[in-house]
Design a protein around this motif. Structure first.
Motif, PDB file in Angstrom:
ATOM      1  N   ILE A  41     -11.489  60.662  28.859  1.00  0.00           N
ATOM      2  CA  ILE A  41     -11.103  59.399  28.931  1.00  0.00           C
ATOM      3  C   ILE A  41      -9.775  59.292  29.565  1.00  0.00           C
ATOM      4  O   ILE A  41      -8.891  60.008  29.309  1.00  0.00           O
ATOM      5  N   THR A  44      -8.250  53.427  27.785  1.00  0.00           N
ATOM      6  CA  THR A  44      -9.047  52.571  26.697  1.00  0.00           C
ATOM      7  C   THR A  44      -8.321  51.355  26.530  1.00  0.00           C
ATOM      8  O   THR A  44      -7.071  51.423  25.992  1.00  0.00           O
ATOM      9  N   GLY A  67     -12.678  52.964  18.905  1.00  0.00           N
ATOM     10  CA  GLY A  67     -12.652  52.656  20.253  1.00  0.00           C
ATOM     11  C   GLY A  67     -13.811  52.550  21.304  1.00  0.00           C
ATOM     12  O   GLY A  67     -14.805  53.089  21.077  1.00  0.00           O
ATOM     13  N   ALA A  70     -13.563  51.617  27.554  1.00  0.00           N
ATOM     14  CA  ALA A  70     -12.793  52.624  28.389  1.00  0.00           C
ATOM     15  C   ALA A  70     -13.239  52.846  29.763  1.00  0.00           C
ATOM     16  O   ALA A  70     -14.538  52.540  30.107  1.00  0.00           O
ATOM     17  N   THR A 145     -13.685  56.078  21.971  1.00  0.00           N
ATOM     18  CA  THR A 145     -12.727  56.306  22.997  1.00  0.00           C
ATOM     19  C   THR A 145     -11.398  56.453  22.633  1.00  0.00           C
ATOM     20  O   THR A 145     -10.593  56.745  23.524  1.00  0.00           O
ATOM     21  N   CYS A 170     -11.321  49.296  32.489  1.00  0.00           N
ATOM     22  CA  CYS A 170     -11.779  49.557  31.211  1.00  0.00           C
ATOM     23  C   CYS A 170     -12.195  48.139  30.653  1.00  0.00           C
ATOM     24  O   CYS A 170     -12.861  48.322  29.641  1.00  0.00           O
TER      25      CYS A 170
END
Length: 376
Positions: A41, A44, A67, A70, A145, A170
């Protein structure tokens, strides 16, 4: 260092239970299994849907890594993955597109059977790819994420332009895609129409962008936080109203403002009372109201059936109605071609370990979108 096929140790923000703070922990991320992808990642976004998991409004299985908005880079792929390769820049998808279920096969549906909004928290084989302190940690909305590395199904990944800036791109994982699509795909806003958007966060502002691009002549932003009005006007709202400034119901206020009623309304807060307000605010016969915000889990809505008997249309919207694997690459390309500007949506960029600060900004109404970035 080649990490393919190996367990990766990295940092993640773990929620150990309801109403608990995020805890930055070292976790182990297993290699992807068949038809799975492991992603590093890069950035995010913090969405209210993630906060809803901390309060129980959205279901989640604890401990969990939330999350869902992202951009990352494919680190490795599992057996049978043919559409992606290591090094691809991608968006993990909270709404997958398997391409074979009955919903994916319908041209006007994007509600894939693999969508996880009930909080199962596991991948296709019924297990998690995350462990922490010897215990399994569960997935959230197919994505998870808030971690340096995550594992998702290959049908829950969209490959995008390698040049797309992660801090902006994102937002295509949720906020912009959902709001913009609600106007363009779900409501199909017509040129010259009047629209009202209830809730002026990242998704609400994205609805306004969609209404403006569709040619709406009047776009009214509705929010109880007047600090958001400037941003709303910057992206296309023609005026804004605070319901707390009036003693009359907001539907009557909007009718007086417009001389008739609003053709399209969008509810983007997830508040049940606001959903009814938005429905009552659109034209009683030819108006349409779109529910965009996440409603509380296991909630029941009570309303006067005359609101729809008169002829209003009440619609729901999942991820803006887009077929995500097919459509997100095109949307990102439109962004890169400057068809729309997302600068007003990102108000704060923080390092990942400042996640609690980012959520506090959200809760206080001081941010539109806070984006967390990772230093790998």
């Amino acid at each position: 260092m080649n990490t393919s096929g190996k367990v990766i140790k990295c940092k993640a923000a773990v929620l150990w239970g309801l109403e608990q703070p995020f805890s930055i922990e070292e976790i182990e991320v297993a290699p992807p299994k068949a038809h799975e992808v492991r992603i590093k990642i890069l950035a995010t976004g913090i969405c209210r849907t993630d906060n809803n998991a901390t309060t129980g409004v959205m279901p989640a299985k604890f401990p969990v890594i939330v999350g869902h908005e992202a951009v990352g880079i494919v680190e490795s792929i599992g057996e049978g993955v043919t559409s992606l390769k290591p090094g691809d820049k991608v968006i993990p998808l909270c709404v997958p597109q398997c391409g074979i279920c009955s919903n994916c096969l319908k041209p006007d549906s994007n509600y894939c059977d693999m969508l996880d909004i009930v909080g199962k928290g596991v991948l296709s084989d019924g297990t998690s790819r995350f462990t922490c302190k010897g215990k399994p940690v569960y997935h959230y909305m197919n994505t998870s994420t808030f971690t340096e590395y995550t594992v998702v199904r290959d049908v829950a990944v969209a490959k995008i332009d390698a040049a797309a800036p992660p801090e902006k791109a994102c937002l295509f994982g949720c906020a912009f895609t959902t709001g913009y699509g609600a106007a363009i795909n779900t409501a199909k806003v017509t040129p010259g129409s009047t629209c009202a958007v209830f809730g002026l966060g990242g998704v609400g502002l994205s609805v306004i962008i969609g209404c403006k691009i569709a040619g709406a002549s009047r776009i009214i932003g509705v929010d109880i936080n007047p600090r958001k009005f400037e941003k709303a006007k910057a992206v296309g709202a023609t005026e804004c109203v605070n319901p707390k400034d009036h003693t009359k119901p907001i539907s009557e206020v909007l009718k007086e403002m417009t001389g008739d009623s609003v053709r399209y309304t969008f509810e983007v807060t997830g508040n049940l009372d606001t959903m009814i307000d938005a429905l009552a605010s659109c034209h009683k016969n030819c108006g349409m109201s779109v529910v965009v915000g996440d409603p509380p889990a296991s909630s029941v809505l009570t309303f006067d059936p005359m609101l729809v008997f008169d002829g209003r249309t009440w619609k729901g919207c999942i991820f803006g109605g887009w077929k995500p694997v097919n459509d997100l690459p095109k949307l990102v390309s439109d962004f890169m071609a400057k068809k729309f500007n997302l600068d007003e949506l990102v108000t704060h960029i923080l390092p990942f370990d400042k996640i609690e600060e980012g959520f506090n900004l959200l809760k206080k109404g001081e941010s539109i979108r806070t984006v967390l970035t990772f230093q790998h």
